[in-house]
Motif scaffolding. Structure first.
Motif, PDB file in Angstrom:
ATOM      1  N   ASP A 240       0.838  -1.198   0.000  1.00 41.36           N
ATOM      2  CA  ASP A 240       0.000   0.000   0.000  1.00 41.36           C
ATOM      3  C   ASP A 240       0.877   1.254   0.000  1.00 41.36           C
ATOM      4  OD1 ASP A 240      -2.498   1.255   0.022  1.00 41.36           O
ATOM      5  OD2 ASP A 240      -2.475   1.464   2.213  1.00 41.36           O
ATOM      6  N   GLU A 241       0.312   2.361  -0.477  1.00 36.07           N
ATOM      7  CA  GLU A 241       1.033   3.639  -0.544  1.00 36.07           C
ATOM      8  C   GLU A 241       2.340   3.508  -1.334  1.00 36.07           C
ATOM      9  OE1 GLU A 241      -0.149   6.492   0.441  1.00 36.07           O
ATOM     10  OE2 GLU A 241      -1.926   5.759   1.496  1.00 36.07           O
ATOM     11  N   ALA A 242       2.271   2.787  -2.449  1.00 37.14           N
ATOM     12  CA  ALA A 242       3.474   2.490  -3.223  1.00 37.14           C
ATOM     13  C   ALA A 242       4.085   3.718  -3.879  1.00 37.14           C
ATOM     14  CB  ALA A 242       3.171   1.437  -4.292  1.00 37.14           C
ATOM     15  N   GLN A 243       3.345   4.839  -3.915  1.00 37.95           N
ATOM     16  CA  GLN A 243       3.934   6.061  -4.478  1.00 37.95           C
ATOM     17  C   GLN A 243       5.117   6.536  -3.640  1.00 37.95           C
ATOM     18  OE1 GLN A 243       1.013   6.005  -2.943  1.00 37.95           O
ATOM     19  NE2 GLN A 243       0.869   7.707  -1.490  1.00 37.95           N
ATOM     20  N   ASN A 244       5.216   6.044  -2.401  1.00 34.53           N
ATOM     21  CA  ASN A 244       6.305   6.444  -1.517  1.00 34.53           C
ATOM     22  C   ASN A 244       7.448   5.427  -1.483  1.00 34.53           C
ATOM     23  OD1 ASN A 244       5.172   8.905  -0.740  1.00 34.53           O
ATOM     24  ND2 ASN A 244       3.864   7.893   0.758  1.00 34.53           N
ATOM     25  N   THR A 245       7.489   4.557  -2.466  1.00 32.06           N
ATOM     26  CA  THR A 245       8.649   3.670  -2.625  1.00 32.06           C
ATOM     27  C   THR A 245       9.636   4.315  -3.599  1.00 32.06           C
ATOM     28  OG1 THR A 245       7.656   2.483  -4.499  1.00 32.06           O
ATOM     29  CG2 THR A 245       7.254   1.597  -2.302  1.00 32.06           C
ATOM     30  N   THR A 246      10.889   3.952  -3.471  1.00 32.92           N
ATOM     31  CA  THR A 246      11.879   4.368  -4.459  1.00 32.92           C
ATOM     32  C   THR A 246      11.869   3.355  -5.606  1.00 32.92           C
ATOM     33  OG1 THR A 246      13.668   3.094  -3.448  1.00 32.92           O
ATOM     34  CG2 THR A 246      13.318   5.353  -2.640  1.00 32.92           C
ATOM     35  N   THR A 247      12.542   3.678  -6.689  1.00 37.04           N
ATOM     36  CA  THR A 247      12.594   2.753  -7.819  1.00 37.04           C
ATOM     37  C   THR A 247      13.273   1.444  -7.413  1.00 37.04           C
ATOM     38  OG1 THR A 247      14.647   3.809  -8.567  1.00 37.04           O
ATOM     39  CG2 THR A 247      12.605   4.591  -9.547  1.00 37.04           C
ATOM     40  N   GLU A 248      14.285   1.526  -6.564  1.00 35.47           N
ATOM     41  CA  GLU A 248      14.982   0.324  -6.114  1.00 35.47           C
ATOM     42  C   GLU A 248      14.086  -0.537  -5.219  1.00 35.47           C
ATOM     43  OE1 GLU A 248      17.833   3.567  -7.011  1.00 35.47           O
ATOM     44  OE2 GLU A 248      16.146   3.410  -5.610  1.00 35.47           O
ATOM     45  N   GLN A 249      13.323   0.117  -4.349  1.00 34.50           N
ATOM     46  CA  GLN A 249      12.472  -0.621  -3.426  1.00 34.50           C
ATOM     47  C   GLN A 249      11.372  -1.394  -4.148  1.00 34.50           C
ATOM     48  OE1 GLN A 249      11.264   2.621  -0.864  1.00 34.50           O
ATOM     49  NE2 GLN A 249      12.521   1.859   0.826  1.00 34.50           N
ATOM     50  N   ILE A 250      10.706  -0.758  -5.112  1.00 36.76           N
ATOM     51  CA  ILE A 250       9.588  -1.439  -5.758  1.00 36.76           C
ATOM     52  C   ILE A 250      10.078  -2.578  -6.644  1.00 36.76           C
ATOM     53  CG2 ILE A 250       9.310  -0.026  -7.872  1.00 36.76           C
ATOM     54  CD1 ILE A 250       6.229  -0.059  -7.075  1.00 36.76           C
ATOM     55  N   LYS A 251      11.258  -2.421  -7.243  1.00 34.65           N
ATOM     56  CA  LYS A 251      11.840  -3.520  -8.012  1.00 34.65           C
ATOM     57  C   LYS A 251      12.155  -4.684  -7.073  1.00 34.65           C
ATOM     58  CE  LYS A 251      15.810  -4.843 -10.854  1.00 34.65           C
ATOM     59  NZ  LYS A 251      17.113  -4.427 -11.434  1.00 34.65           N
ATOM     60  N   MET A 252      12.734  -4.382  -5.934  1.00 36.65           N
ATOM     61  CA  MET A 252      13.041  -5.409  -4.948  1.00 36.65           C
ATOM     62  C   MET A 252      11.764  -6.122  -4.506  1.00 36.65           C
ATOM     63  SD  MET A 252      12.758  -5.881  -1.380  1.00 36.65           S
ATOM     64  CE  MET A 252      12.780  -4.236  -0.671  1.00 36.65           C
ATOM     65  N   PHE A 253      10.697  -5.363  -4.238  1.00 39.88           N
ATOM     66  CA  PHE A 253       9.436  -5.955  -3.793  1.00 39.88           C
ATOM     67  C   PHE A 253       8.860  -6.898  -4.843  1.00 39.88           C
ATOM     68  CE2 PHE A 253       4.800  -5.839  -4.044  1.00 39.88           C
ATOM     69  CZ  PHE A 253       4.466  -6.382  -2.810  1.00 39.88           C
ATOM     70  N   LEU A 254       8.792  -6.441  -6.082  1.00 36.38           N
ATOM     71  CA  LEU A 254       8.161  -7.236  -7.140  1.00 36.38           C
ATOM     72  C   LEU A 254       8.932  -8.523  -7.423  1.00 36.38           C
ATOM     73  CD1 LEU A 254       7.131  -4.370  -9.575  1.00 36.38           C
ATOM     74  CD2 LEU A 254       5.613  -5.758  -8.151  1.00 36.38           C
ATOM     75  N   THR A 255      10.222  -8.518  -7.174  1.00 33.76           N
ATOM     76  CA  THR A 255      11.013  -9.726  -7.423  1.00 33.76           C
ATOM     77  C   THR A 255      11.007 -10.677  -6.224  1.00 33.76           C
ATOM     78  OG1 THR A 255      13.025  -8.515  -6.787  1.00 33.76           O
ATOM     79  CG2 THR A 255      12.514  -8.653  -9.138  1.00 33.76           C
ATOM     80  N   ARG A 256      10.218 -10.353  -5.193  1.00 32.99           N
ATOM     81  CA  ARG A 256      10.039 -11.273  -4.061  1.00 32.99           C
ATOM     82  C   ARG A 256       8.894 -12.250  -4.319  1.00 32.99           C
ATOM     83  NH1 ARG A 256      14.341 -11.467  -2.887  1.00 32.99           N
ATOM     84  NH2 ARG A 256      14.624 -10.147  -4.679  1.00 32.99           N
ATOM     85  N   ILE A 257       8.056 -11.990  -5.318  1.00 26.97           N
ATOM     86  CA  ILE A 257       6.838 -12.761  -5.515  1.00 26.97           C
ATOM     87  C   ILE A 257       7.185 -14.184  -5.926  1.00 26.97           C
ATOM     88  CG2 ILE A 257       4.600 -12.835  -6.664  1.00 26.97           C
ATOM     89  CD1 ILE A 257       5.229 -10.276  -4.979  1.00 26.97           C
ATOM     90  N   GLY A 258       6.656 -15.171  -5.179  1.00 26.48           N
ATOM     91  CA  GLY A 258       6.941 -16.568  -5.456  1.00 26.48           C
ATOM     92  C   GLY A 258       5.759 -17.287  -6.076  1.00 26.48           C
ATOM     93  N   PHE A 259       5.851 -18.610  -6.157  1.00 24.24           N
ATOM     94  CA  PHE A 259       4.798 -19.424  -6.745  1.00 24.24           C
ATOM     95  C   PHE A 259       3.556 -19.422  -5.858  1.00 24.24           C
ATOM     96  CE2 PHE A 259       8.617 -21.280  -8.695  1.00 24.24           C
ATOM     97  CZ  PHE A 259       8.233 -21.231 -10.038  1.00 24.24           C
ATOM     98  N   GLY A 260       2.392 -19.451  -6.509  1.00 19.06           N
ATOM     99  CA  GLY A 260       1.133 -19.506  -5.782  1.00 19.06           C
ATOM    100  C   GLY A 260       0.768 -18.226  -5.071  1.00 19.06           C
ATOM    101  N   SER A 261       1.429 -17.134  -5.405  1.00 21.10           N
ATOM    102  CA  SER A 261       1.184 -15.860  -4.724  1.00 21.10           C
ATOM    103  C   SER A 261       0.509 -14.849  -5.641  1.00 21.10           C
ATOM    104  CB  SER A 261       2.491 -15.262  -4.197  1.00 21.10           C
ATOM    105  OG  SER A 261       2.997 -16.037  -3.134  1.00 21.10           O
ATOM    106  N   THR A 262      -0.207 -13.938  -5.014  1.00 16.67           N
ATOM    107  CA  THR A 262      -0.818 -12.801  -5.705  1.00 16.67           C
ATOM    108  C   THR A 262      -0.345 -11.533  -5.010  1.00 16.67           C
ATOM    109  OG1 THR A 262      -2.800 -14.050  -6.326  1.00 16.67           O
ATOM    110  CG2 THR A 262      -2.985 -11.644  -6.311  1.00 16.67           C
ATOM    111  N   ALA A 263       0.023 -10.535  -5.795  1.00 12.78           N
ATOM    112  CA  ALA A 263       0.450  -9.251  -5.232  1.00 12.78           C
ATOM    113  C   ALA A 263      -0.429  -8.139  -5.778  1.00 12.78           C
ATOM    114  CB  ALA A 263       1.907  -8.973  -5.581  1.00 12.78           C
ATOM    115  N   VAL A 264      -0.812  -7.225  -4.907  1.00  9.10           N
ATOM    116  CA  VAL A 264      -1.545  -6.024  -5.309  1.00  9.10           C
ATOM    117  C   VAL A 264      -0.762  -4.815  -4.815  1.00  9.10           C
ATOM    118  CG1 VAL A 264      -3.705  -4.743  -5.218  1.00  9.10           C
ATOM    119  CG2 VAL A 264      -3.752  -7.239  -5.162  1.00  9.10           C
ATOM    120  N   VAL A 265      -0.457  -3.918  -5.724  1.00  9.88           N
ATOM    121  CA  VAL A 265       0.291  -2.702  -5.410  1.00  9.88           C
ATOM    122  C   VAL A 265      -0.650  -1.525  -5.589  1.00  9.88           C
ATOM    123  CG1 VAL A 265       2.269  -1.268  -6.031  1.00  9.88           C
ATOM    124  CG2 VAL A 265       2.421  -3.764  -6.230  1.00  9.88           C
TER     125      VAL A 265
END
Length: 328
Positions: A240-265
């Motif tokens: 939530d409030e992803a507008q306050n992430t840096t470019t490095e942080q959001i890339k790091m977050f999105l690459t954490r997503i594993g199998f069987g998971s759903t992410a909402v930003v």
């Protein structure tokens, strides 16, 4: 126009209980994973399967089950294998087709205390996309339901055993405050920033139920800064409030997503609290990922605001002012 629904019988040969158990997964988890992705209902008794749902989905499911059953002769199927098999079968293209052809079908989410539905076509489409994509973006002004509906989808996935846990993530940068300046342990430091997510959970599940799930780590509060190095499988993750992430942080977050998971930003690019020299990760990622298959984007406007009518007028007034007085 809606798709036609059909029911189809499928018999897998040879009838082998060990292979059938491998195909279906523990507690039929593999079948549930296919149902969620392809929007079908699968019933089976031994090697006799009945698949019902939209015609193209039923055909794709039958073909997928045949291929997977061949694999069970020599391999133990994992959720990762199933995910990759669906990816190889171009399931994403079928899902995209279903999005278009089922636009008139309303989505309802039943929770312990209420039935939640999208108000208006944009919210309805948002719910449908979350159910059909692994990574989803909901972008727009306050009051458009982007976070509340994401929480509703997370609760629905948990209740239907589609995921094992809900992970709530939010950057703690508002008003320039840092986690170290706040009292308490890490959960207590992050709690104030996640209050809107907690409020939605309490409304849908009740206070006692939410607290028990937190104690058992079924609902987890994860500071964004502490996500590095993790791989999140079988989880519903909300940033939530992803507008306050840096470019490095959001890339790091999105690459954490594993199998069987759903992410909402979710986020509102008109309310960025980062230092002026920092580019918002949300603004950047919307451009970087705009053509990536399997990711959904929903953009809300003032017309989607569902809070008190004056909130909609406030948002519109700010938009008008900013158009007349651009920054810089």
């Amino acid at each position: 126009m809606t798709t036609s629904s059909i029911e189809q019988e499928l018999i897998l040969q040879p009838a082998d209980n060990k292979r059938l158990s491998n195909l279906c997964g523990q507690f039929d988890n593999h079948l549930r994973q296919i149902e969620q992705r392809l929007k079908v209902i699968i019933a089976n008794r031994a090697n006799h399967f009945t698949i019902s749902g939209p015609d193209r989905s039923v055909e794709a499911t039958c073909e997928l089950l045949r291929k997977l059953y061949v694999e069970t002769e020599q391999n133990i199927l994992s959720p990762e294998d199933l995910h990759l098999a669906m990816q190889d079968a171009s399931i994403d293209e079928l899902v995209a087709h279903l999005e278009v052809t089922t636009a008139e079908d309303a989505v309802f989410i039943k929770t312990k205390h209420s039935v939640i539905r999208g108000r208006g076509p944009n919210q309805q489409n948002y719910l449908k996309k979350i159910k059909r994509h692994d990574i989803n973006f909901g972008v727009g002004p306050a009051g458009t339901g982007k976070t509340y509906l994401a929480v509703a989808c997370a609760v629905d996935a948990l209740q239907n055993e589609q995921v094992r846990r809900i992970i709530l993530v939010r950057p703690a940068v508002e008003a320039g405050e840092k986690l170290g300046f706040l009292p308490g342990d890490m959960a207590q430091k992050v709690d104030p920033y996640l209050r809107p997510l907690y409020d939605a959970l309490y409304e849908m599940l009740g206070f006692e139920r939410v607290e028990k799930l937190i104690e058992r780590s079924v609902i987890e509060v994860a500071p964004l800064a502490f996500m590095r190095g993790r791989t999140l499988n079988d989880s519903f993750i909300i940033l939530d409030e992803a507008q306050n992430t840096t470019t490095e942080q959001i890339k790091m977050f999105l690459t954490r997503i594993g199998f069987g998971s759903t992410a909402v930003v979710t986020g509102d690019i008109t309310q960025i609290d980062l230092p002026s020299a920092k580019m918002s990760g949300l603004t950047h990622v919307l451009e970087v990922l705009k053509d990536v298959q399997g990711i959904s984007f929903t953009f809300f406007t003032t017309r989607d605001v569902v809070r008190h009518p004056i909130v909609q007028r406030i948002v519109m007034a700010y938009e008008d002012y900013e158009k007349k007085h651009p920054k810089g």
